[in-house]
Motif scaffolding. Structure first.
Motif, PDB file in Angstrom:
ATOM      1  N   SER A  90       4.682  -7.310  -1.481  1.00 60.84           N
ATOM      2  CA  SER A  90       3.396  -7.866  -1.225  1.00 60.84           C
ATOM      3  C   SER A  90       3.045  -7.483   0.500  1.00 60.84           C
ATOM      4  O   SER A  90       2.043  -7.182   0.922  1.00 60.84           O
ATOM      5  N   ILE A  91       4.389  -7.641   1.012  1.00 61.50           N
ATOM      6  CA  ILE A  91       3.944  -7.413   2.671  1.00 61.50           C
ATOM      7  C   ILE A  91       3.683  -5.853   2.984  1.00 61.50           C
ATOM      8  O   ILE A  91       2.957  -5.589   3.862  1.00 61.50           O
ATOM      9  N   GLU A  92       4.384  -4.976   2.091  1.00 64.03           N
ATOM     10  CA  GLU A  92       4.103  -3.463   2.125  1.00 64.03           C
ATOM     11  C   GLU A  92       2.472  -3.086   1.847  1.00 64.03           C
ATOM     12  O   GLU A  92       1.972  -2.286   2.475  1.00 64.03           O
ATOM     13  N   SER A  93       2.083  -3.908   0.843  1.00 63.12           N
ATOM     14  CA  SER A  93       0.586  -3.490   0.458  1.00 63.12           C
ATOM     15  C   SER A  93      -0.162  -4.008   1.372  1.00 63.12           C
ATOM     16  O   SER A  93      -1.181  -3.439   1.756  1.00 63.12           O
ATOM     17  N   ARG A  94       0.111  -5.248   2.227  1.00 60.78           N
ATOM     18  CA  ARG A  94      -0.828  -5.589   2.929  1.00 60.78           C
ATOM     19  C   ARG A  94      -0.894  -4.823   4.393  1.00 60.78           C
ATOM     20  O   ARG A  94      -1.702  -4.484   5.069  1.00 60.78           O
ATOM     21  N   ILE A  95       0.452  -4.289   4.755  1.00 64.37           N
ATOM     22  CA  ILE A  95       0.433  -3.214   5.782  1.00 64.37           C
ATOM     23  C   ILE A  95      -0.351  -1.855   5.707  1.00 64.37           C
ATOM     24  O   ILE A  95      -0.820  -1.447   6.530  1.00 64.37           O
ATOM     25  N   GLN A  96      -0.288  -1.638   4.354  1.00 69.83           N
ATOM     26  CA  GLN A  96      -1.078  -0.542   3.859  1.00 69.83           C
ATOM     27  C   GLN A  96      -2.432  -0.634   4.011  1.00 69.83           C
ATOM     28  O   GLN A  96      -3.324   0.414   4.453  1.00 69.83           O
ATOM     29  N   ARG A  97      -2.934  -1.788   3.594  1.00 65.44           N
ATOM     30  CA  ARG A  97      -4.226  -1.981   3.566  1.00 65.44           C
ATOM     31  C   ARG A  97      -4.741  -2.187   5.142  1.00 65.44           C
ATOM     32  O   ARG A  97      -6.003  -1.918   5.455  1.00 65.44           O
ATOM     33  N   VAL A  98      -4.010  -2.897   5.958  1.00 60.22           N
ATOM     34  CA  VAL A  98      -4.257  -3.018   7.570  1.00 60.22           C
ATOM     35  C   VAL A  98      -4.286  -1.685   8.035  1.00 60.22           C
ATOM     36  O   VAL A  98      -5.162  -1.393   8.953  1.00 60.22           O
ATOM     37  N   SER A  99      -3.409  -0.734   7.642  1.00 58.39           N
ATOM     38  CA  SER A  99      -3.514   0.761   8.324  1.00 58.39           C
ATOM     39  C   SER A  99      -4.713   1.478   7.915  1.00 58.39           C
ATOM     40  O   SER A  99      -5.069   2.158   8.547  1.00 58.39           O
ATOM     41  N   ARG A 100      -5.305   1.345   6.672  1.00 55.02           N
ATOM     42  CA  ARG A 100      -6.397   1.767   6.078  1.00 55.02           C
ATOM     43  C   ARG A 100      -7.636   1.643   6.897  1.00 55.02           C
ATOM     44  O   ARG A 100      -8.478   2.246   7.229  1.00 55.02           O
ATOM     45  N   LYS A 101      -7.600  -0.208   7.136  1.00 57.78           N
ATOM     46  CA  LYS A 101      -8.739  -0.453   7.844  1.00 57.78           C
ATOM     47  C   LYS A 101      -8.613  -0.056   9.307  1.00 57.78           C
ATOM     48  O   LYS A 101      -9.832   0.225   9.908  1.00 57.78           O
ATOM     49  N   VAL A 102      -7.376  -0.114  10.074  1.00 58.37           N
ATOM     50  CA  VAL A 102      -7.608   0.813  11.283  1.00 58.37           C
ATOM     51  C   VAL A 102      -7.922   2.174  11.304  1.00 58.37           C
ATOM     52  O   VAL A 102      -8.716   2.336  12.275  1.00 58.37           O
ATOM     53  N   ALA A 103      -7.503   2.885  10.539  1.00 60.77           N
ATOM     54  CA  ALA A 103      -7.765   4.306  10.411  1.00 60.77           C
ATOM     55  C   ALA A 103      -9.492   4.342  10.252  1.00 60.77           C
ATOM     56  O   ALA A 103      -9.869   5.192  11.124  1.00 60.77           O
ATOM     57  N   ARG A 104      -9.862   3.384   9.598  1.00 56.36           N
ATOM     58  CA  ARG A 104     -11.426   3.711   9.275  1.00 56.36           C
ATOM     59  C   ARG A 104     -12.272   3.154  10.636  1.00 56.36           C
ATOM     60  O   ARG A 104     -13.268   4.003  10.846  1.00 56.36           O
ATOM     61  N   LEU A 105     -11.692   2.198  11.208  1.00 58.08           N
ATOM     62  CA  LEU A 105     -12.160   1.811  12.745  1.00 58.08           C
ATOM     63  C   LEU A 105     -12.031   2.714  13.600  1.00 58.08           C
ATOM     64  O   LEU A 105     -12.803   3.074  14.341  1.00 58.08           O
ATOM     65  N   GLU A 106     -10.835   3.520  13.728  1.00 63.86           N
ATOM     66  CA  GLU A 106     -10.762   4.507  14.646  1.00 63.86           C
ATOM     67  C   GLU A 106     -11.682   5.527  14.201  1.00 63.86           C
ATOM     68  O   GLU A 106     -12.289   6.189  15.329  1.00 63.86           O
ATOM     69  N   HIS A 107     -11.919   6.096  13.237  1.00 66.70           N
ATOM     70  CA  HIS A 107     -12.817   7.136  12.926  1.00 66.70           C
ATOM     71  C   HIS A 107     -14.292   6.653  13.062  1.00 66.70           C
ATOM     72  O   HIS A 107     -14.889   7.464  13.876  1.00 66.70           O
ATOM     73  N   LYS A 108     -14.637   5.331  13.070  1.00 66.19           N
ATOM     74  CA  LYS A 108     -16.091   4.930  13.622  1.00 66.19           C
ATOM     75  C   LYS A 108     -16.219   4.941  14.887  1.00 66.19           C
ATOM     76  O   LYS A 108     -17.270   5.299  15.587  1.00 66.19           O
ATOM     77  N   ILE A 109     -15.246   4.655  15.583  1.00 66.39           N
ATOM     78  CA  ILE A 109     -15.329   4.603  17.139  1.00 66.39           C
ATOM     79  C   ILE A 109     -15.276   6.223  17.624  1.00 66.39           C
ATOM     80  O   ILE A 109     -16.161   6.498  18.437  1.00 66.39           O
TER      81      ILE A 109
END
Length: 94
Positions: free
Chosen positions: A18-37
């Motif tokens: 569960s913790i690993e899947s949450r970390i992966q989701r947060v990492s994907r969200k951060v990557a999308r935000l960095e791309h948008k920036i």
């Protein structure tokens, strides 16, 4: 004691998953935000000039695109396609 271990191991495994899947989701969200920036900065004409990016751009301009892409990926953690596009943009800048 044995019954406690029978329930404890699957519970620990589930929590780790569960913790690993949450970390992966947060990492994907951060990557999308960095791309948008990055897109916003590019649209505004603002370029992030760091010594590392200057070195990578120099490698690309000198015909060492593979080394430039590899260095960019190590610096940013981007995938191959993203790094290739970024290196090409860096090389095209004056």
């Amino acid at each position: 004691m044995d019954i406690a271990l029978i329930f404890l191991f699957p519970l620990v495994g589930f929590l780790a998953w569960s913790i690993e899947s949450r970390i992966q989701r947060v990492s994907r969200k951060v990557a999308r935000l960095e791309h948008k920036i990055d897109l916003i900065l590019e649209q505004l004409g603002i370029h992030e000039d760091t010594p590392e990016l200057a070195r990578i751009a120099g490698l690309a301009r000198d015909g060492q695109k593979i080394q430039a892409i590899k260095a960019y990926r190590e610096l940013t953690g981007d995938g191959l396609a993203e790094a290739k596009a970024a290196v090409e943009k860096l090389a095209a800048r004056p």
